[in-house]
Design a protein around this motif. Structure first.
Motif, PDB file in Angstrom:
ATOM      1  N   GLU A 438      26.945  15.402  93.780  1.00 42.10           N
ATOM      2  CA  GLU A 438      26.430  14.348  92.914  1.00 42.10           C
ATOM      3  C   GLU A 438      24.965  14.612  92.555  1.00 42.10           C
ATOM      4  O   GLU A 438      24.524  14.305  91.444  1.00 42.10           O
ATOM      5  N   VAL A 439      24.210  15.178  93.497  1.00 42.75           N
ATOM      6  CA  VAL A 439      22.819  15.534  93.203  1.00 42.75           C
ATOM      7  C   VAL A 439      22.784  16.632  92.149  1.00 42.75           C
ATOM      8  O   VAL A 439      21.969  16.598  91.213  1.00 42.75           O
ATOM      9  N   ALA A 440      23.689  17.620  92.274  1.00 47.90           N
ATOM     10  CA  ALA A 440      23.764  18.695  91.281  1.00 47.90           C
ATOM     11  C   ALA A 440      24.097  18.133  89.901  1.00 47.90           C
ATOM     12  O   ALA A 440      23.522  18.552  88.883  1.00 47.90           O
ATOM     13  N   ARG A 441      25.003  17.164  89.867  1.00 47.94           N
ATOM     14  CA  ARG A 441      25.370  16.550  88.598  1.00 47.94           C
ATOM     15  C   ARG A 441      24.187  15.791  88.002  1.00 47.94           C
ATOM     16  O   ARG A 441      23.931  15.845  86.790  1.00 47.94           O
ATOM     17  N   TYR A 442      23.441  15.105  88.859  1.00 51.98           N
ATOM     18  CA  TYR A 442      22.250  14.386  88.395  1.00 51.98           C
ATOM     19  C   TYR A 442      21.232  15.353  87.791  1.00 51.98           C
ATOM     20  O   TYR A 442      20.657  15.091  86.729  1.00 51.98           O
ATOM     21  N   LEU A 443      21.008  16.482  88.480  1.00 48.27           N
ATOM     22  CA  LEU A 443      20.038  17.457  87.991  1.00 48.27           C
ATOM     23  C   LEU A 443      20.507  18.110  86.700  1.00 48.27           C
ATOM     24  O   LEU A 443      19.690  18.413  85.810  1.00 48.27           O
ATOM     25  N   ASP A 444      21.803  18.334  86.573  1.00 46.81           N
ATOM     26  CA  ASP A 444      22.333  18.900  85.328  1.00 46.81           C
ATOM     27  C   ASP A 444      22.122  17.936  84.165  1.00 46.81           C
ATOM     28  O   ASP A 444      21.776  18.352  83.041  1.00 46.81           O
ATOM     29  N   GLU A 445      22.333  16.652  84.412  1.00 45.53           N
ATOM     30  CA  GLU A 445      22.092  15.652  83.366  1.00 45.53           C
ATOM     31  C   GLU A 445      20.604  15.559  83.051  1.00 45.53           C
ATOM     32  O   GLU A 445      20.206  15.395  81.892  1.00 45.53           O
ATOM     33  N   LEU A 446      19.783  15.674  84.107  1.00 47.06           N
ATOM     34  CA  LEU A 446      18.343  15.588  83.918  1.00 47.06           C
ATOM     35  C   LEU A 446      17.823  16.746  83.062  1.00 47.06           C
ATOM     36  O   LEU A 446      16.860  16.588  82.301  1.00 47.06           O
ATOM     37  N   SER A 447      18.460  17.904  83.164  1.00 46.11           N
ATOM     38  CA  SER A 447      17.987  19.084  82.442  1.00 46.11           C
ATOM     39  C   SER A 447      18.048  18.906  80.929  1.00 46.11           C
ATOM     40  O   SER A 447      17.297  19.550  80.196  1.00 46.11           O
ATOM     41  N   ILE A 448      18.932  18.042  80.451  1.00 45.04           N
ATOM     42  CA  ILE A 448      19.070  17.848  78.997  1.00 45.04           C
ATOM     43  C   ILE A 448      18.491  16.496  78.554  1.00 45.04           C
ATOM     44  O   ILE A 448      18.612  16.123  77.386  1.00 45.04           O
ATOM     45  N   LEU A 449      17.875  15.795  79.511  1.00 44.74           N
ATOM     46  CA  LEU A 449      17.327  14.484  79.191  1.00 44.74           C
ATOM     47  C   LEU A 449      15.908  14.606  78.651  1.00 44.74           C
ATOM     48  O   LEU A 449      15.071  15.316  79.213  1.00 44.74           O
ATOM     49  N   GLY A 450      15.620  13.950  77.591  1.00 40.78           N
ATOM     50  CA  GLY A 450      14.273  13.937  77.055  1.00 40.78           C
ATOM     51  C   GLY A 450      13.417  12.889  77.756  1.00 40.78           C
ATOM     52  O   GLY A 450      13.818  11.722  77.848  1.00 40.78           O
ATOM     53  N   VAL A 451      12.273  13.293  78.250  1.00 41.09           N
ATOM     54  CA  VAL A 451      11.381  12.378  78.966  1.00 41.09           C
ATOM     55  C   VAL A 451       9.973  12.489  78.370  1.00 41.09           C
ATOM     56  O   VAL A 451       9.630  13.505  77.747  1.00 41.09           O
ATOM     57  N   PRO A 452       9.132  11.478  78.566  1.00 44.59           N
ATOM     58  CA  PRO A 452       7.772  11.525  78.018  1.00 44.59           C
ATOM     59  C   PRO A 452       6.936  12.616  78.671  1.00 44.59           C
ATOM     60  O   PRO A 452       7.202  13.052  79.797  1.00 44.59           O
ATOM     61  N   VAL A 453       5.907  13.033  77.955  1.00 40.85           N
ATOM     62  CA  VAL A 453       4.957  13.987  78.525  1.00 40.85           C
ATOM     63  C   VAL A 453       4.128  13.266  79.574  1.00 40.85           C
ATOM     64  O   VAL A 453       4.089  12.031  79.636  1.00 40.85           O
TER      65      VAL A 453
END
Length: 540
Positions: A438-453
């Motif tokens: 589940e942590v791996a899945r979270y990180l995979d989703e995070l990799s394509i998530l746009g976040v503020p600078v």
């Protein structure tokens, strides 16, 4: 939320003490309640007193040993699928408990603490007092130790055997929180030099060890969940103090060896020959310093486990405490260096003889459940120890629980730091901890998530928007009350504590005549039936 189905094997409560499993250290009922009643909230000025020694170095130590023994028996009885060498039940333990009106499968000491929440509060207050005493009274923060004795100084540091300086690894005391190297220009102003001169090094060592004992006991309690008393009224102030305390130790463990002498000593120990020379030539002041280094590390390892239990029960915590963990201390990022450069794993060169020819070899070692370093063969390097599993389990709860995901604001910096962990999640790891998928899945989703600078606010999944709102931060008022002074580094305040402790506690006793040390030897390590002849080993 307890995930005991997968995490029991990686829990500190299943670690077994070195005591024989056939021995009942503390019986259920009257003896347990009697020892529990003796626990009180020690002030900084009382640290090391006879009352403190009896309560924390003897009574609490006995309770802790028995609680871990009982937890180990329970863990062994429930580990039908997975067994560990440290939790093998003794066939006679059930009969022994039954004869005393208890059960080996009832954690009666932990339950006694949960039924007496005021004693848990006393433990936390004493824990904060001990930390402050270790950092600011025994040795001053950023304080150097002058090895050479000065002509007009009454303290002779070399009375125990000459100069130190075997290797640079054992240089002057560093800030135990992992900061800048200490300045060696001045003589010590703390209590340590007085203890060294008078011969109180062993009492000082037991006092330092009591901090580790308290954290270990809290581990067993918080494994059961957050004590209900801490979730009512003003009880959350104790949780806030624990969160801050654990954060300081996570920072300590994550500080690189180059800036952390205590960690460097653990990960790059002296060779057998150099260690023998060092032990033969170190002064009494060095003994006190060595105890600080060793216990600082052991306490920090125990605090990492406590951090995991707080994360595991984050859904039960007040919003202000969760915010403290995530926004003030940034616990998810504090776990990153513990995984990338684990402080409980080391690689070193050891000497050996093959056909009477001296050679050296490289070995891997891990810090085990008995607080000792043990060799690990290359084929077992990927097998997780309990210490290695704690940051992973903490990270699982911090990244996947609803309350944490809604409270943790993401920006480019936090995203980049968390993404560094993705490469460490592989099949060998998820086979041991399936929840890390589940942590791996979270990180995979995070990799394509746009976040503020950085500096442009943070992204909160709950609102799917960015926010840069300001929140008021709570002050650890409990710690201020325990310290008894708003400025924790006030020299006059610290000088008064040193003088008071010296005049009323340490100047009246030496290790060779210390009745409380004899009590510890008889009641904790030798048992009530000992004749006490071995106490001579503790004399200087």
């Amino acid at each position: 939320m307890n995930h005991q189905s997968y995490s029991d094997i990686f829990t500190a409560s299943s670690a077994m003490p070195s005591a024989s499993e056939e021995t009942l250290i503390v019986s259920p009922g009257l003896e347990t309640n009697s020892l529990l009643d003796s626990i009180y909230a020690a002030t900084v000025e009382e640290i090391g007193s006879n009352k403190f020694m009896k309560t924390y170095c003897t009574n609490l130590e006995r309770l802790s040993i028995q609680a871990h023994l009982t937890a180990g028996v329970i863990s062994a009885s429930q580990s039908n699928l997975v067994g560990t060498a440290s939790s093998i039940a003794s066939p006679g333990m059930d009969e022994l408990f039954s004869s005393l009106g208890g059960s080996a499968h009832e954690e009666y000491i932990v339950e006694a603490f949960l039924e007496n929440a005021d004693k848990l509060e006393d433990l936390i207050k004493t824990l904060l007092a001990l930390e402050y005493w270790r950092d600011n009274v025994l040795f001053r923060k950023h304080e150097g130790i002058k090895v050479e004795s000065e002509k007009d100084d009454e303290v002779e540091f070399e009375i125990e055997g000459g100069e130190r300086g075997v290797l640079d690894a054992y240089d002057s005391l560093n800030d135990v929180d992992g900061g800048e190297e200490a300045d060696n220009s001045g003589a010590t102003k703390g209590l340590a030099s007085l203890l060294a001169t008078n011969g109180n090094t062993l009492r000082g060592a037991f006092v330092l060890h009591s901090e580790t004992t308290i954290v270990s006991m809290l581990n067993l309690v918080f494994y059961k969940g957050i004590p209900p008393a801490f979730l009512e009224g003003d009880g959350d102030q104790f949780l806030l103090s624990l969160v801050d305390y654990c954060a300081r130790h996570l920072v300590f463990l994550g500080t690189p060896e180059g800036a952390n002498t205590a960690l460097r000593r653990q990960k790059s120990p002296l060779s057998a020959a150099n260690l023998s020379t060092y032990l033969a030539t170190r002064s009494r002041l060095d003994e006190v310093q060595d105890s600080v280094y060793d216990e600082s590390y052991k306490t920090a390892v125990a605090a990492a486990s406590l951090s995991r239990y707080l994360c595991e029960n984050s859904s039960d915590l007040p919003a202000s405490i969760v915010s403290r963990m995530l926004e003030v201390h940034d616990w998810p990022l504090l776990m990153v260096p513990l995984i990338e450069e684990p402080p409980w794993t080391r690689r070193r060169q050891v000497e050996q003889k093959v056909d009477n020819i001296a050679t050296t070899k490289i070995v891997w070692e891990k810090f085990n459940d008995n607080n000792e370093w043990s060799e690990v063969f290359p084929k077992d390097l990927l097998v997780l120890t309990k210490a290695e599993a704690q940051p992973w389990l903490a990270l699982f709860h911090l990244t996947t629980s609803k309350v944490c995901r809604e409270s943790y604001g993401l920006d480019e910096f936090r995203k980049a730091q968390l993404m560094r962990l993705r490469r460490y999640i592989h099949e060998a790891l998820t086979d041991q901890l399936p929840v890390l998928q589940e942590v791996a899945r979270y990180l995979d989703e995070l990799s394509i998530l746009g976040v503020p600078v950085v500096g442009g606010g943070v992204h909160r999944p709950s609102s799917n928007a960015s926010s840069s709102g300001l929140l008021l931060q709570r002050v650890d008022s409990l710690r201020e009350i325990v310290i008894g002074h708003k400025s924790i580094h006030d020299d006059d305040h610290l000088d008064s504590i040193v003088k008071l402790q010296w005049d009323e506690i340490y100047s009246h006793v030496t290790d060779s005549t210390d009745i409380e040390l004899k009590r510890v030897a008889l009641e904790v390590y030798d048992g009530p039936g000992s004749d006490g002849d071995e106490f001579g080993e503790y004399s200087h």
